[in-house]
Design a protein around this motif. Structure first.
Motif, PDB file in Angstrom:
ATOM      1  N   GLU A 114      19.739   4.520  27.844  1.00  0.00           N
ATOM      2  CA  GLU A 114      20.202   4.676  29.229  1.00  0.00           C
ATOM      3  C   GLU A 114      20.456   6.137  29.586  1.00  0.00           C
ATOM      4  O   GLU A 114      20.250   6.556  30.711  1.00  0.00           O
ATOM      5  N   GLU A 115      20.872   6.949  28.609  1.00  0.00           N
ATOM      6  CA  GLU A 115      21.143   8.371  28.858  1.00  0.00           C
ATOM      7  C   GLU A 115      19.881   9.162  29.195  1.00  0.00           C
ATOM      8  O   GLU A 115      19.965  10.299  29.660  1.00  0.00           O
ATOM      9  N   ASP A 116      18.702   8.581  28.959  1.00  0.00           N
ATOM     10  CA  ASP A 116      17.450   9.253  29.321  1.00  0.00           C
ATOM     11  C   ASP A 116      17.179   9.174  30.818  1.00  0.00           C
ATOM     12  O   ASP A 116      16.295   9.860  31.324  1.00  0.00           O
ATOM     13  N   SER A 117      17.927   8.340  31.535  1.00  0.00           N
ATOM     14  CA  SER A 117      17.789   8.288  32.990  1.00  0.00           C
ATOM     15  C   SER A 117      18.186   9.637  33.564  1.00  0.00           C
ATOM     16  O   SER A 117      19.081  10.305  33.054  1.00  0.00           O
ATOM     17  N   GLY A 118      17.512  10.055  34.611  1.00  0.00           N
ATOM     18  CA  GLY A 118      17.834  11.332  35.242  1.00  0.00           C
ATOM     19  C   GLY A 118      16.650  11.862  36.010  1.00  0.00           C
ATOM     20  O   GLY A 118      15.647  11.178  36.199  1.00  0.00           O
ATOM     21  N   ASN A 119      16.757  13.111  36.437  1.00  0.00           N
ATOM     22  CA  ASN A 119      15.699  13.760  37.208  1.00  0.00           C
ATOM     23  C   ASN A 119      14.952  14.743  36.318  1.00  0.00           C
ATOM     24  O   ASN A 119      15.543  15.678  35.777  1.00  0.00           O
ATOM     25  N   TYR A 120      13.660  14.528  36.185  1.00  0.00           N
ATOM     26  CA  TYR A 120      12.800  15.380  35.373  1.00  0.00           C
ATOM     27  C   TYR A 120      11.965  16.255  36.300  1.00  0.00           C
ATOM     28  O   TYR A 120      11.479  15.791  37.332  1.00  0.00           O
ATOM     29  N   LYS A 121      11.800  17.507  35.919  1.00  0.00           N
ATOM     30  CA  LYS A 121      11.044  18.453  36.740  1.00  0.00           C
ATOM     31  C   LYS A 121      10.061  19.199  35.844  1.00  0.00           C
ATOM     32  O   LYS A 121      10.400  19.593  34.732  1.00  0.00           O
ATOM     33  N   VAL A 122       8.853  19.399  36.339  1.00  0.00           N
ATOM     34  CA  VAL A 122       7.853  20.166  35.605  1.00  0.00           C
ATOM     35  C   VAL A 122       7.465  21.378  36.438  1.00  0.00           C
ATOM     36  O   VAL A 122       7.338  21.292  37.655  1.00  0.00           O
ATOM     37  N   THR A 123       7.309  22.519  35.763  1.00  0.00           N
ATOM     38  CA  THR A 123       6.851  23.739  36.418  1.00  0.00           C
ATOM     39  C   THR A 123       5.683  24.288  35.610  1.00  0.00           C
ATOM     40  O   THR A 123       5.749  24.357  34.383  1.00  0.00           O
ATOM     41  N   VAL A 124       4.613  24.667  36.313  1.00  0.00           N
ATOM     42  CA  VAL A 124       3.434  25.236  35.667  1.00  0.00           C
ATOM     43  C   VAL A 124       3.310  26.686  36.107  1.00  0.00           C
ATOM     44  O   VAL A 124       3.313  26.977  37.303  1.00  0.00           O
ATOM     45  N   TYR A 125       3.227  27.588  35.140  1.00  0.00           N
ATOM     46  CA  TYR A 125       3.088  29.022  35.406  1.00  0.00           C
ATOM     47  C   TYR A 125       1.709  29.490  34.968  1.00  0.00           C
ATOM     48  O   TYR A 125       1.072  28.891  34.115  1.00  0.00           O
ATOM     49  N   ASN A 126       1.278  30.593  35.546  1.00  0.00           N
ATOM     50  CA  ASN A 126       0.011  31.216  35.217  1.00  0.00           C
ATOM     51  C   ASN A 126       0.296  32.687  34.947  1.00  0.00           C
ATOM     52  O   ASN A 126       1.217  33.245  35.517  1.00  0.00           O
ATOM     53  N   ASP A 127      -0.487  33.339  34.084  1.00  0.00           N
ATOM     54  CA  ASP A 127      -0.274  34.767  33.797  1.00  0.00           C
ATOM     55  C   ASP A 127      -0.436  35.642  35.033  1.00  0.00           C
ATOM     56  O   ASP A 127       0.255  36.630  35.207  1.00  0.00           O
ATOM     57  N   MET A 128      -1.351  35.280  35.910  1.00  0.00           N
ATOM     58  CA  MET A 128      -1.615  36.090  37.103  1.00  0.00           C
ATOM     59  C   MET A 128      -0.555  35.867  38.185  1.00  0.00           C
ATOM     60  O   MET A 128      -0.048  36.784  38.776  1.00  0.00           O
ATOM     61  N   ILE A 129      -0.263  34.595  38.448  1.00  0.00           N
ATOM     62  CA  ILE A 129       0.664  34.245  39.525  1.00  0.00           C
ATOM     63  C   ILE A 129       1.766  33.383  38.935  1.00  0.00           C
ATOM     64  O   ILE A 129       1.493  32.357  38.337  1.00  0.00           O
ATOM     65  N   ARG A 130       2.997  33.787  39.095  1.00  0.00           N
ATOM     66  CA  ARG A 130       4.109  32.980  38.593  1.00  0.00           C
ATOM     67  C   ARG A 130       4.319  31.779  39.509  1.00  0.00           C
ATOM     68  O   ARG A 130       4.076  31.840  40.709  1.00  0.00           O
ATOM     69  N   ASP A 131       4.778  30.697  38.908  1.00  0.00           N
ATOM     70  CA  ASP A 131       5.116  29.487  39.643  1.00  0.00           C
ATOM     71  C   ASP A 131       3.927  28.938  40.425  1.00  0.00           C
ATOM     72  O   ASP A 131       4.007  28.735  41.623  1.00  0.00           O
ATOM     73  N   VAL A 132       2.840  28.698  39.728  1.00  0.00           N
ATOM     74  CA  VAL A 132       1.649  28.141  40.349  1.00  0.00           C
ATOM     75  C   VAL A 132       1.931  26.761  40.926  1.00  0.00           C
ATOM     76  O   VAL A 132       1.544  26.452  42.028  1.00  0.00           O
ATOM     77  N   ARG A 133       2.619  25.949  40.192  1.00  0.00           N
ATOM     78  CA  ARG A 133       2.885  24.581  40.637  1.00  0.00           C
ATOM     79  C   ARG A 133       4.276  24.171  40.181  1.00  0.00           C
ATOM     80  O   ARG A 133       4.622  24.285  39.026  1.00  0.00           O
TER      81      ARG A 133
END
Length: 126
Positions: A97-116
């Motif tokens: 039950e403790e695994d419930s929560g909000n998960y977020k993924v961020t994808v970075y690129n060497d050229m541009i930070r915070d691509v997705r």
């Protein structure tokens, strides 16, 4: 005979309720993920294409879980519980039950930070 007909009608009505509750919401809404205790869930990155030099970070309630780049993955939490695949998918094993929560993924690129940066993915364990 009437009992069989009523059962079929009730069963059909329940199936339709489940079907329509699964398709509600907008296309831009973050997907809700449900898991069963002691089971596993897979959190995917929508519309993600693997490219070189990308760094993928998964967080749960703002706490780091994994960070990966190319074939290297760093685990901030229990390695047996979390597994990140090369396509960025996060697998969570042995759900509690403790695994419930909000998960977020961020994808970075060497050229541009915070691509997705995806929206929060609410996960509920039952």
């Amino acid at each position: 005979m009437i009992l069989k007909t009523n059962f079929r009608g009730i069963f059909l009505a329940k199936c339709l309720v489940v079907l329509f509750s699964c398709v509600k919401g907008s296309a831009n809404e973050a997907p809700k993920v449900y898991g069963i205790q002691n089971g596993s869930v897979f959190l995917n990155i929508p519309d993600f294409k693997v490219e070189k030099q990308q760094e993928i970070t998964w967080l749960k309630n703002s706490l780091h879980l994994t960070k990966g780049k190319d074939s290297y993955v760093k685990y901030y939490k229990d390695r047996r519980k979390y597994e990140m695949f090369p396509n960025g998918t996060l697998k969570i094993d042995c759900l509690v039950e403790e695994d419930s929560g909000n998960y977020k993924v961020t994808v970075y690129n060497d050229m541009i930070r915070d691509v997705r940066c995806s929206d929060m993915m609410p996960v509920r364990i039952r």
